[in-house]
Design a protein around this motif. Sequence first.
Motif, PDB file in Angstrom:
ATOM      1  N   GLY A 103       0.859  -1.119   0.182  1.00 44.23           N
ATOM      2  CA  GLY A 103       0.251  -0.014   0.100  1.00 44.23           C
ATOM      3  C   GLY A 103       0.733   1.327  -0.002  1.00 44.23           C
ATOM      4  O   GLY A 103       1.780   1.329  -0.548  1.00 44.23           O
ATOM      5  N   MET A 125       2.563   2.826   2.426  1.00 41.22           N
ATOM      6  CA  MET A 125       3.985   2.970   2.867  1.00 41.22           C
ATOM      7  C   MET A 125       4.880   1.710   2.251  1.00 41.22           C
ATOM      8  O   MET A 125       6.034   1.872   1.932  1.00 41.22           O
ATOM      9  CB  MET A 125       4.266   2.452   4.457  1.00 41.22           C
ATOM     10  N   GLY A 126       4.131   0.495   1.950  1.00 37.09           N
ATOM     11  CA  GLY A 126       4.798  -0.661   1.482  1.00 37.09           C
ATOM     12  C   GLY A 126       5.609  -0.241   0.141  1.00 37.09           C
ATOM     13  O   GLY A 126       6.788  -0.718  -0.343  1.00 37.09           O
ATOM     14  N   GLU A 134       1.230  -8.603  -1.779  1.00 34.21           N
ATOM     15  CA  GLU A 134       0.000  -7.749  -1.393  1.00 34.21           C
ATOM     16  C   GLU A 134      -1.091  -8.670  -1.986  1.00 34.21           C
ATOM     17  O   GLU A 134      -1.311  -8.962  -2.972  1.00 34.21           O
ATOM     18  CB  GLU A 134       0.209  -6.570  -2.517  1.00 34.21           C
ATOM     19  N   GLU A 152      -2.845  -1.492  10.143  1.00 32.99           N
ATOM     20  CA  GLU A 152      -2.197  -1.282  11.718  1.00 32.99           C
ATOM     21  C   GLU A 152      -3.312  -1.809  12.669  1.00 32.99           C
ATOM     22  O   GLU A 152      -3.888  -1.310  13.510  1.00 32.99           O
ATOM     23  CB  GLU A 152      -2.325   0.415  12.118  1.00 32.99           C
ATOM     24  N   LEU A 174      -3.774  -8.794  13.233  1.00 32.65           N
ATOM     25  CA  LEU A 174      -3.416  -9.288  11.797  1.00 32.65           C
ATOM     26  C   LEU A 174      -1.867  -9.209  11.840  1.00 32.65           C
ATOM     27  O   LEU A 174      -1.327 -10.185  11.243  1.00 32.65           O
ATOM     28  CB  LEU A 174      -3.918  -8.009  10.696  1.00 32.65           C
ATOM     29  N   LYS A 175      -1.223  -8.308  12.418  1.00 33.82           N
ATOM     30  CA  LYS A 175       0.280  -7.985  12.380  1.00 33.82           C
ATOM     31  C   LYS A 175       0.702  -9.582  13.213  1.00 33.82           C
ATOM     32  O   LYS A 175       1.784 -10.017  12.573  1.00 33.82           O
ATOM     33  CB  LYS A 175       0.812  -6.929  12.947  1.00 33.82           C
ATOM     34  N   ILE A 213       0.665 -12.411  10.638  1.00 36.51           N
ATOM     35  CA  ILE A 213       1.624 -12.069   9.599  1.00 36.51           C
ATOM     36  C   ILE A 213       2.805 -12.508  10.151  1.00 36.51           C
ATOM     37  O   ILE A 213       3.632 -13.351   9.675  1.00 36.51           O
ATOM     38  CB  ILE A 213       1.590 -10.635   9.143  1.00 36.51           C
ATOM     39  N   ASN A 264       6.716  -1.739  10.152  1.00 38.85           N
ATOM     40  CA  ASN A 264       6.477  -0.421  10.047  1.00 38.85           C
ATOM     41  C   ASN A 264       5.290   0.290  10.967  1.00 38.85           C
ATOM     42  O   ASN A 264       5.000   1.389  10.667  1.00 38.85           O
ATOM     43  CB  ASN A 264       6.095   0.040   8.458  1.00 38.85           C
ATOM     44  N   SER A 271       2.916   2.098  13.273  1.00 42.81           N
ATOM     45  CA  SER A 271       3.145   3.448  13.772  1.00 42.81           C
ATOM     46  C   SER A 271       3.082   3.507  15.248  1.00 42.81           C
ATOM     47  O   SER A 271       3.768   4.647  15.712  1.00 42.81           O
ATOM     48  CB  SER A 271       2.121   4.496  13.276  1.00 42.81           C
ATOM     49  N   HIS A 273      10.141   2.343  11.929  1.00 47.99           N
ATOM     50  CA  HIS A 273       9.296   3.468  11.765  1.00 47.99           C
ATOM     51  C   HIS A 273       9.511   4.447  10.638  1.00 47.99           C
ATOM     52  O   HIS A 273      10.408   5.455  10.914  1.00 47.99           O
ATOM     53  CB  HIS A 273       8.857   4.258  12.991  1.00 47.99           C
ATOM     54  N   ASN A 328       5.853   8.956   6.057  1.00 46.03           N
ATOM     55  CA  ASN A 328       5.105   9.046   5.044  1.00 46.03           C
ATOM     56  C   ASN A 328       5.397  10.389   4.224  1.00 46.03           C
ATOM     57  O   ASN A 328       5.473  11.148   4.831  1.00 46.03           O
ATOM     58  CB  ASN A 328       3.611   9.076   5.290  1.00 46.03           C
TER      59      ASN A 328
HETATM   60  N1  LIG Z   1       0.495   6.078   6.036  1.00 45.14           N
HETATM   61  C1  LIG Z   1       1.294   6.580   7.094  1.00 45.14           C
HETATM   62  O1  LIG Z   1       1.502   7.754   6.982  1.00 45.14           O
HETATM   63  C2  LIG Z   1       2.285   5.674   7.853  1.00 45.14           C
HETATM   64  C3  LIG Z   1       3.486   6.340   8.340  1.00 45.14           C
HETATM   65  C4  LIG Z   1       4.133   5.398   9.321  1.00 45.14           C
HETATM   66  C5  LIG Z   1       3.801   4.193   9.390  1.00 45.14           C
HETATM   67  N2  LIG Z   1       2.592   3.589   9.061  1.00 45.14           N
HETATM   68  C6  LIG Z   1       2.226   2.229   9.009  1.00 45.14           C
HETATM   69  O2  LIG Z   1       2.617   1.562   7.966  1.00 45.14           O
HETATM   70  C7  LIG Z   1       1.699   0.669   8.164  1.00 45.14           C
HETATM   71  C8  LIG Z   1       0.939   0.363   6.569  1.00 45.14           C
HETATM   72  O3  LIG Z   1       0.097   1.576   6.428  1.00 45.14           O
HETATM   73  P1  LIG Z   1      -0.305   2.184   4.957  1.00 45.14           P
HETATM   74  O4  LIG Z   1      -0.623   3.590   5.324  1.00 45.14           O
HETATM   75  O5  LIG Z   1       0.635   1.752   3.849  1.00 45.14           O
HETATM   76  O6  LIG Z   1      -1.713   1.316   4.708  1.00 45.14           O
HETATM   77  P2  LIG Z   1      -2.384   0.762   3.323  1.00 45.14           P
HETATM   78  O7  LIG Z   1      -3.819   0.632   3.779  1.00 45.14           O
HETATM   79  O8  LIG Z   1      -2.110   1.917   2.473  1.00 45.14           O
HETATM   80  O9  LIG Z   1      -1.532  -0.620   3.023  1.00 45.14           O
HETATM   81  C9  LIG Z   1      -1.712  -1.716   3.579  1.00 45.14           C
HETATM   82  C10 LIG Z   1      -1.586  -2.901   2.751  1.00 45.14           C
HETATM   83  O10 LIG Z   1      -1.670  -3.878   3.296  1.00 45.14           O
HETATM   84  C11 LIG Z   1      -2.224  -4.914   2.396  1.00 45.14           C
HETATM   85  N3  LIG Z   1      -2.851  -5.969   3.499  1.00 45.14           N
HETATM   86  C12 LIG Z   1      -3.987  -6.215   4.017  1.00 45.14           C
HETATM   87  N4  LIG Z   1      -3.949  -7.170   4.858  1.00 45.14           N
HETATM   88  C13 LIG Z   1      -2.759  -7.981   4.450  1.00 45.14           C
HETATM   89  C14 LIG Z   1      -2.316  -9.237   4.915  1.00 45.14           C
HETATM   90  N5  LIG Z   1      -2.673  -9.926   5.569  1.00 45.14           N
HETATM   91  N6  LIG Z   1      -0.964  -9.464   4.541  1.00 45.14           N
HETATM   92  C15 LIG Z   1      -0.184  -8.414   3.902  1.00 45.14           C
HETATM   93  N7  LIG Z   1      -0.683  -7.298   3.169  1.00 45.14           N
HETATM   94  C16 LIG Z   1      -1.942  -7.119   3.525  1.00 45.14           C
HETATM   95  C17 LIG Z   1      -3.469  -3.842   1.908  1.00 45.14           C
HETATM   96  O11 LIG Z   1      -4.042  -4.631   0.709  1.00 45.14           O
HETATM   97  C18 LIG Z   1      -2.801  -2.711   1.721  1.00 45.14           C
HETATM   98  O12 LIG Z   1      -2.365  -2.649   0.393  1.00 45.14           O
HETATM   99  C19 LIG Z   1       0.790   0.564   9.060  1.00 45.14           C
HETATM  100  O13 LIG Z   1       1.197  -0.151  10.273  1.00 45.14           O
HETATM  101  C20 LIG Z   1       0.867   1.991   9.383  1.00 45.14           C
HETATM  102  O14 LIG Z   1       0.505   2.312  10.766  1.00 45.14           O
HETATM  103  C21 LIG Z   1       1.600   4.383   8.074  1.00 45.14           C
END
Ligand SMILES: NC(=O)c1ccc[n+]([C@@H]2O[C@H](COP(=O)([O-])OP(=O)(O)OC[C@H]3O[C@@H](n4cnc5c(N)ncnc54)[C@H](O)[C@@H]3O)[C@@H](O)[C@H]2O)c1
Length: 306
Positions: free
Chosen positions: A12, A14-15, A33, A85, A89-90, A93, A110, A112, A133, A136
């Motif tokens: 997503g 961050m990934g 993904e 988050e 789930l985490k 995984i 990663n 938050s 951490h 974004n």
């Molecule tokens: N968005 C931000 O600003 C930010 C900043 C720092 C850290 N984070 C952390 O990074 C992590 C991801 O956040 P994000 O904003 O990229 O979210 P996102 O929703 O954009 O991405 C998450 C992705 O994980 C996928 N997913 C769902 N279930 C899954 C599974 N079982 N196995 C693998 N992938 C799966 C989803 O389809 C999605 O593409 C979270 O822990 C969030 O707290 C986010």
Amino acid sequence: MQKQRIGVVGGGLMGHGIAYLLAAAGHEVAVFEPDAAIRASLAKRLRAIADLLGDDAAALQRVTAHEQMAPAVRDAGFVFEAAPEKLPLKRRIFAALESAVAPDTILASNSSAIPTTEIGRDLAHRERVVGTHFWNPPHLVPLVEVIQNEKTSDAVVRATLDLLRDAGKAAVHVRRDVPGFVGNRLQHAMKREAFALVSAGVCDAETIDTVVKEGFGARTAVLGPMEQSDLVGLDLALDIADVLYAHLDRTAAAPALLRERVAAGKLGMKTGEGLRKWPPGEADAVRERLSRFLAAQAKARKRNTG
Ligand SMILES: NC(=O)c1ccc[n+]([C@@H]2O[C@H](COP(=O)([O-])OP(=O)(O)OC[C@H]3O[C@@H](n4cnc5c(N)ncnc54)[C@H](O)[C@@H]3O)[C@@H](O)[C@H]2O)c1
């Protein structure tokens, strides 16, 4: 640094940025993904980053997208988890990862806010679980906090810092797995005070933004708060703290102002109003301004480091 095979779990927001910066550093990156549409858009999103940064798109050849986790993490030296988050789930995984990778593969989350102490609680090899951490967007903001939990080994912290620094990140060692780590604690201490000032009628939300951006924010990128205290002298810093700190907000809960706006459906740019009003077009202009600014800084850093 020796090039690695790296797994990224979750492609997503961050990934995909994490995948990009590690591929740009020369590593082979495999992204798991589960969502077909998000998986299908990965290549396009990676190319958009390369275009934004003016990078050679050849690095994108090193990124593959996977529907299943096991093939994405097979033989990986590191796995970066960037899934939603949610603790259960985490945990699932990380349990699946443990049975799919070697015992010494480093497993980084990663998250938050969720402590990796909790995420890795049931694993057999907890010394290889570490927090990374990213901020974004991870391919543009230099900082990564590398968080050592009570079980993480020093060697794992070192290897993670090395990998990230080699990839051009400003990676710092956070020695305890405290809520909010370092960056979000600092950021939210400031936000708590900002909410309190607006609630007390001292100024409006727009004025808060002007004060930060045009005031201390204008120098913050080159002068951190500890440097700034040393610059003005700790005698002055002490005099200010003696007078001011008793007046700063210490509410131990989310501010009422924030709760009220959320209850009223005023969620910010996505609903057209939050703390400030966002007429059509203005939110996009802010996003564009931020993206252009961060990209220009990232390019300048790359030029300066050769
Ligand atoms: N968005 C931000 O600003 C930010 C900043 C720092 C850290 N984070 C952390 O990074 C992590 C991801 O956040 P994000 O904003 O990229 O979210 P996102 O929703 O954009 O991405 C998450 C992705 O994980 C996928 N997913 C769902 N279930 C899954 C599974 N079982 N196995 C693998 N992938 C799966 C989803 O389809 C999605 O593409 C979270 O822990 C969030 O707290 C986010």
